[in-house]
Design an enzyme around this catalytic site. Structure first.
Site, PDB file in Angstrom:
ATOM      1  N   SER A  70       7.655   4.622   0.348  1.00  0.00           N
ATOM      2  CA  SER A  70       6.382   5.145   0.482  1.00  0.00           C
ATOM      3  C   SER A  70       5.930   5.449  -1.269  1.00  0.00           C
ATOM      4  CB  SER A  70       6.171   6.480   0.994  1.00  0.00           C
ATOM      5  OG  SER A  70       4.720   6.906   1.256  1.00  0.00           O
TER       6      SER A  70
ATOM      7  N   ASP B 158       8.227   0.623   2.795  1.00  0.00           N
ATOM      8  CA  ASP B 158       7.030   0.801   3.068  1.00  0.00           C
ATOM      9  C   ASP B 158       6.372   1.580   1.911  1.00  0.00           C
ATOM     10  OD1 ASP B 158       5.698   0.207   5.377  1.00  0.00           O
ATOM     11  OD2 ASP B 158       5.992   2.297   6.459  1.00  0.00           O
TER      12      ASP B 158
ATOM     13  N   HIS C  85       5.784   4.552   9.630  1.00  0.00           N
ATOM     14  CA  HIS C  85       6.074   4.734   8.384  1.00  0.00           C
ATOM     15  C   HIS C  85       7.283   5.703   8.265  1.00  0.00           C
ATOM     16  CE1 HIS C  85       5.272   5.120   3.968  1.00  0.00           C
ATOM     17  NE2 HIS C  85       4.745   6.305   4.124  1.00  0.00           N
TER      18      HIS C  85
END
EC number: 3.1.1.47
Length: 404
Positions: free
Chosen positions: A249, A272, A329
């Site tokens: 992330s 991600d 996620h």
């Protein structure tokens, strides 16, 4: 920490040939110092202490703040759900001397901290890597701590919280100071904050690498936390020609920033990735191979378009992207293994895929990519097909409809 109803939940055991140890390292004691958890191949010991997944209750406070929940209520709920879970690694176990290990620096996501990606850390260490999971001090972690000197040597420690639990491993002349996640202020533009944070995060990853290089050289290092692990045993243990950076992330954006800033990172793996914090001009400056491993449910066209910008360089053949179907996620941090089906899906911590199948695909694809671009002589190339998205649970590229 309290007890939870574990049922069949737990962080997956590592699958590699090595037993895994872990230890925490902090140098120096200040806000500007380096703080990481190290995962490494260790001497096997079935009776070794396993560290708690959430090491201090202050991290629960930080998670509550990040999720905008009441601290006291959240502490009880989080403690019930997660309080008894252990990381499947031996705390401060002796390092296993067995040739030189490639090195990975790992960057956590927004609102996370150093212990939340242990399923990835222990698996990579079991396969022969030394992994430093950085805890960032840019106010993007849900919580972290450092130390300030007390007014007098030996003065009783003071803490920044109302009900402190002093860290017994720190020297008496230092007072523990906690830093919690900084939310956006009303009316504040997000990009300037996130852009400054991603730059600091990359610097912290580079600083962690520099500390490891010093440890590898045999330089005597002062670990503020005074853990039982003998850091001198890591002398000449690392293959400093084979170094990668990895993150999830916000940590995925940190990977790109770190690759741009430090050529010692030979490749990067972005899980991600959230590309928003990066400057536009950074894309043409990244020369190393990059692997984007995405979830099915998080990505959107604008974010994918930023990832595609990296393909405009002459090294685009070394840029790969796959999507793990059935994932969300939060399929990369450990939360996905530690919540039951209905709670996990309500809180968006679980997707449709079995969490262990999802993380196995992530880890195996990562290992294949690392072998390919670090020149490692292992058998990870048996998973080369995963890099191309060739699996019933993978697709090459993205499931997102891209803007033409």
């Amino acid at each position: 920490m309290g007890n939870s109803n574990c049922r069949n939940l737990g962080i997956p055991l590592p699958k590699g040939p090595n037993a895994v140890g872990c230890s925490d390292f902090m140098m120096d004691h200040t806000l500007g110092g380096t703080f990481f958890r190290l995962y490494y191949p260790c001497v096997a010991d079935e009776d070794a202490e396993r560290p708690e997944w959430i090491p201090r209750k202050e991290y629960l406070y930080g998670l509550a703040d990040f999720m905008k929940f009441n601290r006291n209520l959240s502490e009880k709920i989080f403690n019930y759900l997660f309080g008894s879970f252990k990381i499947p690694a031996a705390m401060n176990a002796p390092y296993k001397q067995n040739g030189k290990c490639p090195v990975i620096i790992f960057s956590h996501g927004l609102g996370a901290f150093r212990t939340l990606y242990s399923a990835i850390g222990v698996e990579l260490a079991s396969q022969g890597f030394i992994v430093a999971a950085v805890e960032h001090r840019d106010e993007s972690a849900s919580a972290t701590f450092f130390y300030e000197k007390t007014e007098e040597m030996g003065e009783k420690k003071k803490a920044s919280t109302s009900t402190p639990k002093p860290n017994p491993t720190a020297p008496d002349h230092l007072a523990e100071k906690w830093m919690y996640y900084r939310a956006l202020k009303p009316g504040e533009a997000e990009f300037p904050l996130r852009n400054s944070q991603v730059k600091k995060r990359a610097d912290e990853c580079i600083a962690a690498l520099e500390r490891l290089i010093e440890i590898n050289s045999g330089k005597k290092m002062e670990n503020v936390l005074q853990t039982k692990f003998d850091w001198t045993t890591l002398e000449n243990s690392m293959d400093l020609c084979r170094i990668a950076v990895m993150g999830h992330s916000f940590g995925g954006a940190t990977v790109i920033e770190a690759l741009c800033k430090e050529v010692k990172f030979k490749c990067g793996i972005a899980l991600d990735a959230w590309m928003f914090p990066l400057d536009d001009e950074i894309y043409v400056r990244v020369k190393q191979p990059v692997f984007f491993i995405n979830s099915e449910k998080f990505q959107w066209a604008g974010n994918i378009m930023r990832m595609r910008k990296l393909e405009s360089s002459s090294t685009s053949m070394h840029r790969k992207m796959i999507t793990i179907m059935g994932t969300v996620h939060q399929s990369f941090p450990d939360f996905t293994f530690l919540t039951g089906s209905w709670i996990g899906k309500i809180l968006k911590l679980k997707g449709e895929i079995d969490p262990q199948v999802g993380i196995d695909l992530c880890n195996k694809a990562s290992l294949a990519f690392l072998q390919r671009h670090l020149g490692i002589e292992k058998d990870f190339n048996q998973w080369d097909h995963l890099i191309e998205g060739k699996d019933v649970n993978l697709i090459p590229g993205t499931n997102v409809k891209e803007i033409s």
